[in-house]
Structure formats: C-alpha cells, structure tokens
Design an enzyme around this catalytic site. Structure first.
Site, PDB file in Angstrom:
ATOM      1  N   CYS A 256      -2.109  65.921 -23.373  1.00 58.70           N
ATOM      2  CA  CYS A 256      -1.710  64.758 -22.566  1.00 58.70           C
ATOM      3  C   CYS A 256      -0.446  65.122 -21.801  1.00 58.70           C
ATOM      4  CB  CYS A 256      -1.549  63.514 -23.435  1.00 58.70           C
ATOM      5  SG  CYS A 256      -0.250  63.614 -24.691  1.00 58.70           S
TER       6      CYS A 256
ATOM      7  N   ARG B  61      -0.704  60.069 -26.923  1.00 60.82           N
ATOM      8  CA  ARG B  61      -2.169  60.148 -26.962  1.00 60.82           C
ATOM      9  C   ARG B  61      -2.712  61.396 -27.640  1.00 60.82           C
ATOM     10  NH1 ARG B  61      -2.847  59.538 -20.729  1.00 60.82           N
ATOM     11  NH2 ARG B  61      -0.841  60.635 -20.960  1.00 60.82           N
TER      12      ARG B  61
ATOM     13  N   ASP C 202      -2.535  55.717 -20.570  1.00 60.14           N
ATOM     14  CA  ASP C 202      -1.225  56.115 -21.092  1.00 60.14           C
ATOM     15  C   ASP C 202      -0.503  54.877 -21.627  1.00 60.14           C
ATOM     16  OD1 ASP C 202       1.312  57.038 -21.551  1.00 60.14           O
ATOM     17  OD2 ASP C 202       1.501  58.076 -19.637  1.00 60.14           O
TER      18      ASP C 202
HETATM   19  P1  4NP Z   1       1.626  60.788 -23.811  1.00 58.21           P
HETATM   20  O1  4NP Z   1       2.586  59.617 -23.305  1.00 58.21           O
HETATM   21  O2  4NP Z   1       1.330  61.658 -22.602  1.00 58.21           O
HETATM   22  O3  4NP Z   1       0.445  60.059 -24.314  1.00 58.21           O
HETATM   23  O4  4NP Z   1       2.397  61.525 -24.892  1.00 58.21           O
HETATM   24  C1  4NP Z   1       3.770  59.860 -22.600  1.00 58.21           C
HETATM   25  C2  4NP Z   1       4.893  60.246 -23.287  1.00 58.21           C
HETATM   26  C3  4NP Z   1       6.077  60.459 -22.593  1.00 58.21           C
HETATM   27  C4  4NP Z   1       6.109  60.276 -21.220  1.00 58.21           C
HETATM   28  C5  4NP Z   1       4.970  59.902 -20.537  1.00 58.21           C
HETATM   29  C6  4NP Z   1       3.793  59.693 -21.225  1.00 58.21           C
HETATM   30  N1  4NP Z   1       7.331  60.472 -20.522  1.00 58.21           N
HETATM   31  O5  4NP Z   1       7.334  60.258 -19.281  1.00 58.21           O
HETATM   32  O6  4NP Z   1       8.338  60.857 -21.125  1.00 58.21           O
END
Ligand code: 4NP
Length: 168
Positions: free
Chosen positions: A17, A23, A133
């Site tokens: 991800c 995720r 997300d």
């Molecule tokens: P992930 O969610 O891709 O599902 O782990 C996110 C975690 C952090 C960020 C964006 C999405 N961020 O911009 O820091």
C-alpha cells in the site's frame, strides 16, 4: 486472476500500500492467519511494504491495530518497510489500490511481469477495485478494510490451496 506459477518454495507474496501502516499490514496479518488455519503456513510466506518511506520502522496505525485485535488477530509484530525493486523477487505482488499498482510497476522491469496484481482481483465482490485508504477517515473505514481483507484473503487461500496441491 490466476496465481502466477511458483518460482520456488515457499510461495512468496508481497502486499503493498502507500504507508505500510494500515491496509497492507492488515491484509498481511489476516492472510498469514488464514493460511496458518488452512495448514499452509510452511508453503506460503507473506510480507508487506509501502511505496512511501514516511513510516519505515513504525508499528501499525493504532486504529488498524485496534481493528485487528477486535477481530482476534495479532497486530503487534508489524514494522513498516518500504517497497523497492528488490521486492520483485516475490512470486506475487498485490497492490491495495490503483495508485500503488502504478508506483509498483514504475519500479519494475519494463513490460508486464505477470506477477503484479490488484489485491482485489481475488475479491469475489467488486473484483479489481481499490481497497479504500482509511488513513484520513474515521474508524468505520478500518472495519470496512477488515471486511474486504478477510473476504479476499479467504479467496486467495482457496486458490493457493488448489495451486500448491496440484504442483509437482
Ligand atoms: P496505508 O495508509 O497506505 O493503508 O498504510 C496510509 C498511511 C499513511 C499515509 C497515507 C496512507 N500517509 O500519508 O502518511
């Protein structure tokens, strides 16, 4: 989507991800647990990574961890890692959304590898769509991710069970 043929044993899956704190680690914990329950833990290895580097070394987002705990999964072992070209040694790379997919393939060798797919290509409902997300949203986003991840992981375990039992 058919599973790409194994390049060795164990069969190695990378789930990817953006931040590797919501995720993909949720999916890796659930898929690992369901593989264990299916007796496939020696035959399949699951890792996760993020295309971004902001959270490298960090545990799961507390909301993701709480959602997994409520479902009786153990989130405590996760530490975030960043995806790079070295991850193309995996048998199957599963992107959680279309942006992740583009970021992954941009790092890979030119031309289709046949080993990068959307995680939800295996979802019996809404196949091929994004895992939304949940990072900037509320708690219900995490419940939704868990529901998608459990349903899709069950389908992946079924496919792996068939593919690995018919092999060599
Ligand atoms: P992930 O969610 O891709 O599902 O782990 C996110 C975690 C952090 C960020 C964006 C999405 N961020 O911009 O820091």
């Amino acid at each position: 989507m058919d599973l790409p043929a194994p390049t060795g044993s164990p069969y190695r899956i990378a789930i990817v991800c953006l931040g590797n704190i919501c995720r993909s680690p949720m999916a890796a914990v659930v898929l690992t647990e369901l593989l264990d329950r299916a007796g496939l833990s020696d035959e399949v290895e699951v890792a996760s990574a993020g295309t971004g580097d902001w959270h490298v070394g960090s545990p799961m987002d507390p909301r993701a961890a709480a959602t997994l705990l409520a479902g009786d999964y153990d989130p405590t072992g996760h530490r975030a890692r960043q995806f790079d070209a070295g991850w193309f040694d995996h048998d199957l790379i599963l992107a959680m959304d279309a942006d992740n997919y583009r970021n992954i393939t941009a790092l890979g060798p030119p031309g289709p590898s046949g080993r990068v797919a959307m995680f939800r290509d295996f979802d019996p409902i809404d196949a091929g769509t994004d895992v939304p997300d949940p990072y900037y949203g509320g708690e219900d986003g995490f419940d939704n991710v868990l529901e998608i991840v459990e349903r899709t992981s069950r389908a992946i375990v079924t496919d792996l069970g068939k593919a690995l039992s018919t092999e060599g």
